[in-house]
Every structure is written in structure tokens, then in C-alpha cells.
Design an enzyme around this catalytic site. Sequence first.
Site, PDB file in Angstrom:
ATOM      1  N   VAL A  91       0.220   0.278 -21.751  1.00  0.00           N
ATOM      2  CA  VAL A  91      -0.794   0.454 -20.693  1.00  0.00           C
ATOM      3  C   VAL A  91      -1.432   1.848 -20.708  1.00  0.00           C
ATOM      4  O   VAL A  91      -2.432   2.067 -20.046  1.00  0.00           O
ATOM      5  CB  VAL A  91      -0.217   0.152 -19.285  1.00  0.00           C
ATOM      6  CG1 VAL A  91       0.262  -1.292 -19.179  1.00  0.00           C
ATOM      7  CG2 VAL A  91       0.892   1.137 -18.905  1.00  0.00           C
ATOM      8  N   SER A 106       6.839   1.156  -4.434  1.00  0.00           N
ATOM      9  CA  SER A 106       8.264   1.498  -4.310  1.00  0.00           C
ATOM     10  C   SER A 106       8.481   1.984  -2.878  1.00  0.00           C
ATOM     11  O   SER A 106       7.504   2.277  -2.170  1.00  0.00           O
ATOM     12  CB  SER A 106       8.582   2.632  -5.288  1.00  0.00           C
ATOM     13  OG  SER A 106       9.819   3.238  -5.008  1.00  0.00           O
ATOM     14  N   TYR A 150       7.797  10.640 -10.422  1.00  0.00           N
ATOM     15  CA  TYR A 150       7.931   9.226 -10.029  1.00  0.00           C
ATOM     16  C   TYR A 150       7.428   9.038  -8.597  1.00  0.00           C
ATOM     17  O   TYR A 150       6.658   8.118  -8.313  1.00  0.00           O
ATOM     18  CB  TYR A 150       9.393   8.769 -10.164  1.00  0.00           C
ATOM     19  CG  TYR A 150       9.554   7.277  -9.948  1.00  0.00           C
ATOM     20  CD1 TYR A 150       9.301   6.372 -10.979  1.00  0.00           C
ATOM     21  CD2 TYR A 150       9.934   6.771  -8.712  1.00  0.00           C
ATOM     22  CE1 TYR A 150       9.424   5.002 -10.780  1.00  0.00           C
ATOM     23  CE2 TYR A 150      10.063   5.400  -8.501  1.00  0.00           C
ATOM     24  CZ  TYR A 150       9.809   4.520  -9.541  1.00  0.00           C
ATOM     25  OH  TYR A 150       9.930   3.156  -9.332  1.00  0.00           O
ATOM     26  N   ALA A 178       5.333  10.930  -6.971  1.00  0.00           N
ATOM     27  CA  ALA A 178       3.874  11.124  -6.953  1.00  0.00           C
ATOM     28  C   ALA A 178       3.171   9.898  -7.523  1.00  0.00           C
ATOM     29  O   ALA A 178       2.150   9.448  -6.983  1.00  0.00           O
ATOM     30  CB  ALA A 178       3.508  12.375  -7.757  1.00  0.00           C
ATOM     31  N   SER A 179       3.726   9.326  -8.586  1.00  0.00           N
ATOM     32  CA  SER A 179       3.071   8.161  -9.203  1.00  0.00           C
ATOM     33  C   SER A 179       3.041   6.984  -8.231  1.00  0.00           C
ATOM     34  O   SER A 179       2.036   6.281  -8.131  1.00  0.00           O
ATOM     35  CB  SER A 179       3.765   7.766 -10.513  1.00  0.00           C
ATOM     36  OG  SER A 179       5.007   7.121 -10.293  1.00  0.00           O
ATOM     37  N   LYS A 180       4.138   6.771  -7.511  1.00  0.00           N
ATOM     38  CA  LYS A 180       4.193   5.606  -6.615  1.00  0.00           C
ATOM     39  C   LYS A 180       3.383   5.838  -5.334  1.00  0.00           C
ATOM     40  O   LYS A 180       2.823   4.892  -4.778  1.00  0.00           O
ATOM     41  CB  LYS A 180       5.647   5.231  -6.311  1.00  0.00           C
ATOM     42  CG  LYS A 180       6.394   4.704  -7.529  1.00  0.00           C
ATOM     43  CD  LYS A 180       5.764   3.422  -8.086  1.00  0.00           C
ATOM     44  CE  LYS A 180       6.523   2.857  -9.266  1.00  0.00           C
ATOM     45  NZ  LYS A 180       5.893   1.627  -9.807  1.00  0.00           N
TER      46      LYS A 180
HETATM   47  P1  NAD Z   1      12.415  -2.592 -16.419  1.00  0.00           P
HETATM   48  O1  NAD Z   1      12.722  -1.360 -17.194  1.00  0.00           O
HETATM   49  O2  NAD Z   1      13.393  -3.702 -16.363  1.00  0.00           O
HETATM   50  O3  NAD Z   1      11.019  -3.203 -16.919  1.00  0.00           O
HETATM   51  C1  NAD Z   1       9.894  -2.404 -17.141  1.00  0.00           C
HETATM   52  C2  NAD Z   1       9.084  -3.017 -18.281  1.00  0.00           C
HETATM   53  O4  NAD Z   1       7.921  -2.185 -18.473  1.00  0.00           O
HETATM   54  C3  NAD Z   1       9.851  -3.041 -19.611  1.00  0.00           C
HETATM   55  O5  NAD Z   1       9.764  -4.328 -20.202  1.00  0.00           O
HETATM   56  C4  NAD Z   1       9.130  -2.004 -20.458  1.00  0.00           C
HETATM   57  O6  NAD Z   1       9.108  -2.311 -21.846  1.00  0.00           O
HETATM   58  C5  NAD Z   1       7.724  -2.054 -19.856  1.00  0.00           C
HETATM   59  N1  NAD Z   1       6.964  -0.826 -20.139  1.00  0.00           N
HETATM   60  C6  NAD Z   1       7.409   0.458 -20.111  1.00  0.00           C
HETATM   61  N2  NAD Z   1       6.429   1.289 -20.502  1.00  0.00           N
HETATM   62  C7  NAD Z   1       5.341   0.508 -20.784  1.00  0.00           C
HETATM   63  C8  NAD Z   1       4.029   0.785 -21.233  1.00  0.00           C
HETATM   64  N3  NAD Z   1       3.633   2.036 -21.529  1.00  0.00           N
HETATM   65  N4  NAD Z   1       3.170  -0.246 -21.390  1.00  0.00           N
HETATM   66  C9  NAD Z   1       3.566  -1.514 -21.151  1.00  0.00           C
HETATM   67  N5  NAD Z   1       4.804  -1.837 -20.739  1.00  0.00           N
HETATM   68  C10 NAD Z   1       5.684  -0.840 -20.544  1.00  0.00           C
HETATM   69  O7  NAD Z   1      12.042  -2.056 -14.955  1.00  0.00           O
HETATM   70  P2  NAD Z   1      11.896  -2.794 -13.532  1.00  0.00           P
HETATM   71  O8  NAD Z   1      12.981  -2.290 -12.667  1.00  0.00           O
HETATM   72  O9  NAD Z   1      11.673  -4.243 -13.694  1.00  0.00           O
HETATM   73  O10 NAD Z   1      10.568  -2.079 -13.028  1.00  0.00           O
HETATM   74  C11 NAD Z   1       9.320  -2.735 -12.880  1.00  0.00           C
HETATM   75  C12 NAD Z   1       8.482  -1.979 -11.877  1.00  0.00           C
HETATM   76  O11 NAD Z   1       9.134  -1.964 -10.615  1.00  0.00           O
HETATM   77  C13 NAD Z   1       8.236  -0.514 -12.236  1.00  0.00           C
HETATM   78  O12 NAD Z   1       6.906  -0.162 -11.895  1.00  0.00           O
HETATM   79  C14 NAD Z   1       9.215   0.234 -11.341  1.00  0.00           C
HETATM   80  O13 NAD Z   1       8.791   1.544 -11.070  1.00  0.00           O
HETATM   81  C15 NAD Z   1       9.175  -0.646 -10.118  1.00  0.00           C
HETATM   82  N6  NAD Z   1      10.314  -0.475  -9.216  1.00  0.00           N
HETATM   83  C16 NAD Z   1      11.579  -0.756  -9.648  1.00  0.00           C
HETATM   84  C17 NAD Z   1      12.655  -0.574  -8.776  1.00  0.00           C
HETATM   85  C18 NAD Z   1      14.069  -0.859  -9.188  1.00  0.00           C
HETATM   86  O14 NAD Z   1      14.985  -0.495  -8.434  1.00  0.00           O
HETATM   87  N7  NAD Z   1      14.313  -1.496 -10.311  1.00  0.00           N
HETATM   88  C19 NAD Z   1      12.412  -0.106  -7.472  1.00  0.00           C
HETATM   89  C20 NAD Z   1      11.112   0.170  -7.078  1.00  0.00           C
HETATM   90  C21 NAD Z   1      10.066  -0.019  -7.959  1.00  0.00           C
END
Ligand code: NAD
Length: 255
Positions: free
Chosen positions: A64, A144, A159, A161-163
Site C-alpha cells: 500500500v 484503533s 502508531y 499518530a497514524s491511528k
Molecule cells: P496482522 O499482522 O495479522 O495483519 C496485517 C496484514 O497487513 C498482514 O497480512 C501484512 O502482510 C499486511 N501488510 C503489512 N504491511 C503491508 C503493506 N505495506 N501493504 C499491504 N499489506 C501489508 O495484523 P492485524 O492485527 O490483523 O491488523 C490489521 C489492522 O488492525 C491494522 O491496521 C492494525 O493496526 C489494526 N489493529 C489491530 C489491533 C490488534 O490488537 N490486533 C488493534 C487495533 C487495530
Amino acid sequence: MALLRNHIAAITGAGSGIGRAIASGYAREGARVVLLDINATAAAEAAREIRDAGGKAESFALDVTRRDDCHAVARQIADIAGPVSILVNNAGITRRNGISGATEAVIKDWEDIIAINLTGVFNVTHAFMDSLRATRGRIVNIGSVQSFMHLRTPTSPAYTASKHGVLGLTRALAAELGKDGVRVNAIGPGFIETPLNEKVRASDPGLVKIFVDHTPLGRAGKPEDIVGPAIFLASDLSAFVTGSIVMADGGYRTI
Ligand code: NAD
């Protein structure tokens, strides 16, 4: 009732965790799903799993942060499948260092996290804009609890700041695109057990306890906990909802 029949949904970061669960959930609701991930193998596996279960799915490799690639893949999907009417901006990474570490590492964390978690959302949204306008589509951004606050448990300023940025972008796009019938919302997950936090869960159970003790529902979340809100925001059930964030955090932010 298939809530997403006749929709084409693109989901970034769909090879793992929350994105993978959303892709499966959307397919169960009748959408044709397009799984995008920097990890092409994981996205292809997830798409195969969906097809094996009777859904319609294909996958494409996409980083992305690569703006031109985002536009190229959007054109390719429009040619092969048709206009995307649902976009889930889910791809994201996290790191757990403050600003006081070694300068090079601090700068790298900032650049990587902002590039993927925030600029990535802009890149992909911009690339699918024509399709989303043409279909009066829906955008679901993954924020988040850190869209509102910083956590004392180790996490990076980048992180947080991004969210916060993802929520700001959600509101700005909702305001601008409402006249075109495009709805833009976010989901704010709490602590969700995914590969993103696998290492920290294994090495620091105390950290998980801090989260769970602060969570009224008294447990960590699972990727499936995010699927219902994601279906709601993508479907006509939320026809008058835009610029909102649905917290799916077990109540974390209430106390
Ligand atoms: P995860 O690591 O299981 O999955 C993230 C996916 O994003 C992976 O498949 C990875 O290959 C892909 N990815 C990473 N960099 C990329 C890039 N440059 N281009 C395309 N794909 C890319 O993580 P998750 O926990 O499923 O997180 C998904 C979203 O949820 C994220 O935005 C994360 O910040 C957010 N989030 C997660 C949590 C948590 O506790 N797990 C809490 C709040 C928010």
C-alpha cells in the site's frame, strides 16, 4: 440474508488476522472479495480458502506504500471484476519503541508506520475513488483505541499518530464524499489476538493481562469480533451512518 450481494469488496492486508476474517465474512454475505496484501502467498491462500467454502475471491499482491502500484491494481480489478463498491483499509503494522531509542530506529519506525498505516490508506482510497463514486460505495478504515489515546503499555508515537490520522481522514472523506453517496467510517478494535501481537503475547503475558483487566468484557478480542461491525458498515444496515467510528474494543475506552 446475504447483506453484501452484488458488491465487490477490496480488503488490504487480507492475508492475515482482522483483514482475512473480514474478507471471509464479506464473502459469506455474498460479496465478491478481492484480497490485497504485500504477502502475496498469504493473500492467495486466504482467497483459496474462501473459494473452497463456496465464496467468490481473488487475490493480488499489493504494497500500500507504492502509490503507482495501488492505481495499477485498481485498474486491473476494474477490468477483471468490475467497480469496487466496498473498500476496507486494514493493512497495518505496529512497533513498540518510544521516541527515546536509537535515532535511526526511531526514524525508521516513524517512516514505516506512517507510510503504511496512514499514507497507505490515502494511496489505496485515492486509487479506488472512481469506482467508489460510480457505485455510491462504502469505505471502512481500521483505526484503533489509539485513534483517541496513547497507551502506557509499550507502543510507538508513530502508531498512535497514524491511528489518530486514520480517524481524521475518515471524517474528512466522509464530509467531502457524502454528496456523492459514498459513506466513510472506521472501526476501532481493542486488543485482538492476531499475528500482529503474537510475539508479545508469547513473551509478555503480563502485558495482555493489563489490557484484559482494563476491558469490561474481560477478554481479548478475536478477528471474528471485528467482522460484524465491518459487515454493518459496508451494508445498507448503516445507510445513514458516515464519519463514525464503531469501537469494537470490549469496552476498553469506557474506563
Ligand atoms: P496482522 O499482522 O495479522 O495483519 C496485517 C496484514 O497487513 C498482514 O497480512 C501484512 O502482510 C499486511 N501488510 C503489512 N504491511 C503491508 C503493506 N505495506 N501493504 C499491504 N499489506 C501489508 O495484523 P492485524 O492485527 O490483523 O491488523 C490489521 C489492522 O488492525 C491494522 O491496521 C492494525 O493496526 C489494526 N489493529 C489491530 C489491533 C490488534 O490488537 N490486533 C488493534 C487495533 C487495530
